[in-house]
Design an enzyme around this catalytic site. Structure first.
Site, PDB file in Angstrom:
ATOM      1  N   ALA A 109      50.430  -7.766  13.586  1.00  0.00           N
ATOM      2  CA  ALA A 109      49.384  -8.142  14.573  1.00  0.00           C
ATOM      3  C   ALA A 109      48.839  -9.578  14.364  1.00  0.00           C
ATOM      4  O   ALA A 109      48.107  -9.983  14.961  1.00  0.00           O
ATOM      5  CB  ALA A 109      47.905  -7.186  14.365  1.00  0.00           C
ATOM      6  N   CYS A 110      49.328 -10.583  13.375  1.00  0.00           N
ATOM      7  CA  CYS A 110      48.941 -11.859  13.436  1.00  0.00           C
ATOM      8  C   CYS A 110      49.541 -12.639  14.591  1.00  0.00           C
ATOM      9  O   CYS A 110      50.633 -12.584  14.581  1.00  0.00           O
ATOM     10  CB  CYS A 110      49.382 -12.356  12.019  1.00  0.00           C
ATOM     11  SG  CYS A 110      49.348 -14.069  11.742  1.00  0.00           S
ATOM     12  N   ASP A 111      48.762 -13.545  15.003  1.00  0.00           N
ATOM     13  CA  ASP A 111      49.069 -14.284  16.330  1.00  0.00           C
ATOM     14  C   ASP A 111      50.420 -15.151  15.735  1.00  0.00           C
ATOM     15  O   ASP A 111      50.972 -15.593  16.620  1.00  0.00           O
ATOM     16  CB  ASP A 111      47.711 -15.163  16.597  1.00  0.00           C
ATOM     17  CG  ASP A 111      46.916 -14.343  17.539  1.00  0.00           C
ATOM     18  OD1 ASP A 111      47.207 -13.133  17.984  1.00  0.00           O
ATOM     19  OD2 ASP A 111      45.877 -14.877  17.821  1.00  0.00           O
TER      20      ASP A 111
END
Length: 116
Positions: free
Chosen positions: A11-13
């Site tokens: 989920a990390c950008d």
């Protein structure tokens, strides 16, 4: 060259940017989500030896900032690795393992040079 392995959290950008870049360049890679699958001590020790534990430990992230002050005090490599093993979201991401070396974080120009 063997297929690189990209370590991080889905989920990390920054992870999304790295994965999109790799996909757009047609680079085959394995993805290791260390929030789901964890990370082993040997990998953390290797990354810390290569980059320094202070670069591998993500102090800017929410997980680290929420720690009690005594957990953040007097950090060294041994204590930093214990923190990262307990809470992998404290590991800087992504880590791109190229076999003979790793890249920490995502910068398109560094990925391009390393994968050329």
């Amino acid at each position: 060259m063997t297929e690189p392995c990209l370590y991080g959290i889905k989920a990390c950008d920054t992870m999304k940017k790295a994965r999109t870049w790799l996909d757009d360049q047609g680079v085959a890679y394995q993805f290791h989500d260390y929030k789901v699958a964890g990370v082993d001590r040997a990998s953390l020790e290797k990354w810390c030896a290569e980059h320094g534990w202070d670069k591998v430990l993500n102090r800017a992230g929410t997980t680290f900032r929420k720690l009690a002050d005594e957990q953040k005090a007097d950090l060294d490599q041994v204590r930093a690795i214990e923190l990262m093993l307990a809470q992998p979201s404290m590991i800087k991401r992504p880590v791109l393992d190229l076999g003979d070396r790793t890249l920490l974080g995502f910068k398109p120009e560094l990925y391009a040079a390393a994968l050329a």
